[in-house]
Write a protein that holds these residues in place. Sequence first.
Motif, short mmCIF file in Angstrom:
data_model
loop_
_atom_site.label_atom_id
_atom_site.label_comp_id
_atom_site.label_asym_id
_atom_site.label_seq_id
_atom_site.Cartn_x
_atom_site.Cartn_y
_atom_site.Cartn_z
N VAL A 118 86.00 17.74 -10.00
CA VAL A 118 85.55 16.89 -8.89
C VAL A 118 84.03 16.95 -8.79
O VAL A 118 83.45 18.03 -8.64
CB VAL A 118 86.17 17.32 -7.55
N GLY A 119 83.39 15.78 -8.88
CA GLY A 119 81.94 15.69 -8.77
C GLY A 119 81.54 14.34 -8.22
O GLY A 119 82.40 13.52 -7.87
N VAL A 120 80.25 14.07 -8.13
CA VAL A 120 79.78 12.80 -7.55
C VAL A 120 79.10 11.95 -8.61
O VAL A 120 78.56 12.46 -9.60
CB VAL A 120 78.81 13.04 -6.37
N ALA A 121 79.14 10.64 -8.40
CA ALA A 121 78.50 9.67 -9.29
C ALA A 121 77.05 9.48 -8.89
O ALA A 121 76.67 9.63 -7.73
CB ALA A 121 79.24 8.34 -9.23
N CYS A 122 76.22 9.10 -9.87
CA CYS A 122 74.84 8.68 -9.60
C CYS A 122 74.82 7.17 -9.40
O CYS A 122 75.62 6.44 -9.98
CB CYS A 122 73.93 9.02 -10.77
N LEU A 123 73.89 6.69 -8.61
CA LEU A 123 73.68 5.26 -8.42
C LEU A 123 72.29 4.87 -8.91
O LEU A 123 71.36 5.67 -8.84
CB LEU A 123 73.84 4.88 -6.94
N PRO A 124 72.13 3.63 -9.38
CA PRO A 124 70.83 3.19 -9.90
C PRO A 124 69.86 2.85 -8.77
O PRO A 124 70.29 2.60 -7.63
CB PRO A 124 71.19 1.93 -10.69
N PRO A 125 68.57 2.83 -9.06
CA PRO A 125 67.60 2.38 -8.05
C PRO A 125 67.87 0.93 -7.66
O PRO A 125 68.51 0.18 -8.41
CB PRO A 125 66.25 2.50 -8.77
N VAL B 299 80.31 2.87 -15.35
CA VAL B 299 79.19 3.80 -15.47
C VAL B 299 78.54 3.66 -16.84
O VAL B 299 79.21 3.48 -17.85
CB VAL B 299 79.65 5.26 -15.24
N CYS B 300 77.22 3.74 -16.87
CA CYS B 300 76.44 3.57 -18.09
C CYS B 300 75.58 4.81 -18.32
O CYS B 300 75.15 5.46 -17.38
CB CYS B 300 75.55 2.33 -17.98
N PRO B 301 75.31 5.13 -19.60
CA PRO B 301 74.56 6.36 -19.90
C PRO B 301 73.12 6.30 -19.42
O PRO B 301 72.48 5.25 -19.43
CB PRO B 301 74.64 6.45 -21.43
N TYR C 45 76.65 1.41 -12.42
CA TYR C 45 76.02 0.12 -12.21
C TYR C 45 76.97 -0.91 -11.63
O TYR C 45 76.53 -1.91 -11.06
CB TYR C 45 75.47 -0.41 -13.54
N GLY C 46 78.28 -0.70 -11.79
CA GLY C 46 79.21 -1.73 -11.36
C GLY C 46 80.44 -1.18 -10.66
O GLY C 46 80.75 0.01 -10.73
N ILE C 47 81.13 -2.10 -9.97
CA ILE C 47 82.42 -1.83 -9.35
C ILE C 47 83.36 -2.93 -9.83
O ILE C 47 83.04 -4.12 -9.74
CB ILE C 47 82.36 -1.88 -7.81
#
Length: 420
Positions: free
Chosen positions: A272-279, A363-365, A376-378
């Motif tokens: 269990v962890g969290v996602a990063c979001l882009p600027p 999710v993108c690298p 980047y997307g949903i």
Amino acid sequence: MYKLLLIGFLASACAQNMDTGDLESIINQIFTSAKPPTQLQPVTQPSVADRAPSTLVPGVSTNDDLSCQTSDGQEGECVNYYLCNAANNTIITDGTNVIDIRVGSGPCSSYIDVCCLAPDQRPPTDPITPRPETLPMNQGCGWRNPDGVAFRTTGDVDGETKFGEFPWMVAILKVEPVDDNEPEGQKLNVYVGGGSLIHPNVVLTAAHYVAAAKELKIRAGEWDTQNTKEIYPYQDRTVKEIVIHKDFNKGNLFYDIALLFLETPVDSAPNVGVACLPPARERAPAGVRCFATGWGKDKFGKEGRYQVIMKKVDVPVVDRNTCQSQLRRTRLGRFFQLHSTFMCAGGEPDKDTCRGDGGSPLVCPIDYEKNRYVQYGIVAWGIGCGEDGTPGVYVDVSNLRTWIDDKVAGKGYDTRSYEP
């Protein structure tokens, strides 16, 4: 080629309205054509014997006869691999334990079990856990575990993920009474779609799956929906509040974004962890290959089947103008305009997200950071399910990042939790 996954959107509805460009009517057809910086708290693992069964999909029948034969012909009993000293002394302690996920490939009916002699068995309250140095040690958001955590698997030849590979992925469940006449009686968890954990108290998802929901919960750390034997359990949390973008349009799915605020935070765990979001407004470059994940169907229509083990599909980001041109060749028509809150990915035959994956992350690298990803997307909607190479349409997270920050900070939560 993977006839993958999920994403409760896409769908091949009736082939009509060829040149109308009427997205609202097309979306209506698509969705009516078929009848989880603030630090996470350490998890307190329950006894294996105390875990509730997974209820995302119907369970498989089990054999009460646990007797088996070891490789040298001795009589043993099928137990979880981490409850057998003999197996773990030679396998798990050096981090090379390999489990074949193909059902029926070993002496036990469950791939999580091993044939263990009686003197080597351990009680469920005293499992053998992986050594700390074999577990993920990365700090911050967005870390993928490409080899999984706690154990390694083989037999994953149809896009199956590894256990804990995408630790931010959550399942969204609708809580319904078994009997409508007894609303306070026994409850059932019904799979709604996917989401991503962006803070211990916040899940990001698509609005069209949760806008009308009355009672929801999320499940973090899920992997195999028919199995509760993994060494690290899933975590269920009740959704306290659903926040939908004020401009969300259920007809054409513009601004198709929602945040689920949880009653209690999820706990830190290897799975269990969290996602990063882009600027804000930093879109993913065209051509970069990204991952979509979920438990959705492998194809659209009656022939499609929901997945048991979470699956993944790698798809390229598609330039907006190219995507719009390709979508205009479909029944959306030649006047179709791709809204600013959408982005596209996919377009490769037989590789797409499908019905049941809606709300799941794309999710993108991150450049120069191996195994670290940004969402980047949903998963939102699409035409078909990878049959003709048409790209899938996703909510553009970067374009709505300011809205996300505003709502998360407004609840008193630290937005740095999803900063790379």
